[in-house]
Enzyme design. Sequence first.
Site, PDB file in Angstrom:
ATOM      1  CG  HIS A   9      -0.201  -0.055   2.540  1.00 54.07           C
ATOM      2  ND1 HIS A   9       0.147   1.222   3.041  1.00 54.07           N
ATOM      3  CD2 HIS A   9       0.117  -0.829   3.560  1.00 54.07           C
ATOM      4  CE1 HIS A   9       0.926   0.936   4.008  1.00 54.07           C
ATOM      5  NE2 HIS A   9       0.938  -0.289   4.591  1.00 54.07           N
ATOM      6  CD  GLU A  82       0.698  -4.861   8.995  1.00 53.11           C
ATOM      7  OE1 GLU A  82       1.110  -6.045   8.677  1.00 53.11           O
ATOM      8  OE2 GLU A  82       1.152  -3.909   8.535  1.00 53.11           O
TER       9      GLU A  82
END
Length: 233
Positions: A9, A82
Site C-alpha cells: 500500500h 496485516e
Amino acid sequence: MTTLLLLRHGLTELTGPVLAGRTPGVHLDERGREQAGAVARRLEPLELDAIVSSPLERCRETAAAVAHGRAVSVETDERFGECGYGEWTGRPLEELAKEPLWQVVQAHPSAAVFPGGEAMADVQSRAVRAVREWNERLGEKATYLVCSHGDVIKAIVADALGVHLDQFQRITVDPASVTVIRYTRLRPFLLRANDVGGEVANLMPRSEVPEDAGGGENLTGSDAAVGGGPGTT
C-alpha cells in the site's frame, strides 16, 4: 505459469514513525494517493485476472486505484491482512525498539509472538496458503495482483526464495513498490523485488515458450546463468 504481483500500500500519516498494524481508519495520505495513481498507470499495460486486497483501508484504496478503469473488481482476503501486532499496535517504533522482543523480531522472527497478537510464523503460513489457493483458483496462465503489507509481502517472498523466515528482514518492501513472483510447476521465481519504477512489458505472458527437455518447467523460469518499514519514498 502463474504470475503474482505483490503491491504494498501507499504511504499514510503513520507509515514510518508508528506501527499502524490493524488500526482501523488509516487511509492513504496525499503522498500515498499519488503513489497509488502512479503505480496504477505503470501497471496499465498488464491484463490482470484478479485484484485481491487486505481488508484494511490503505490497501483497499491502493488496490482500487489499480482497478480503476478495468473490468475486474477488488476482492478482499483476510489472509493478506496485516500482522496482528497485538499490544504493539499504534505504538511509536522508536519506543518499540527498546523492547526485548524487538531484537527477536529483527534476528529471529520465526520465534516472535507479539503480545496479545500473532506469531510471525503464522503470518507467513496464512499468506503463503492464500497465494497457493489463489494460484490454483486462477490457473497457470493467470496474472493477478495482491495488495498487502510490508511484513506479509516479505514473508511471501522468503517462501518463494526458499529461505528461512529468519532471513526475511533482509528483504525490503517500500510503500507502493511492486514485487513479482512467477510460479511454475516446479518452483517459484522472483522476477522483481521492491520495484518502484520502470516498464512492465517483460511481465506480460508469452504465448509460446518451449518446455525444457525434462518436460518439467518453462524455460522462462529456468535456472540459467516489523511493519515493513517506511521505505525510501
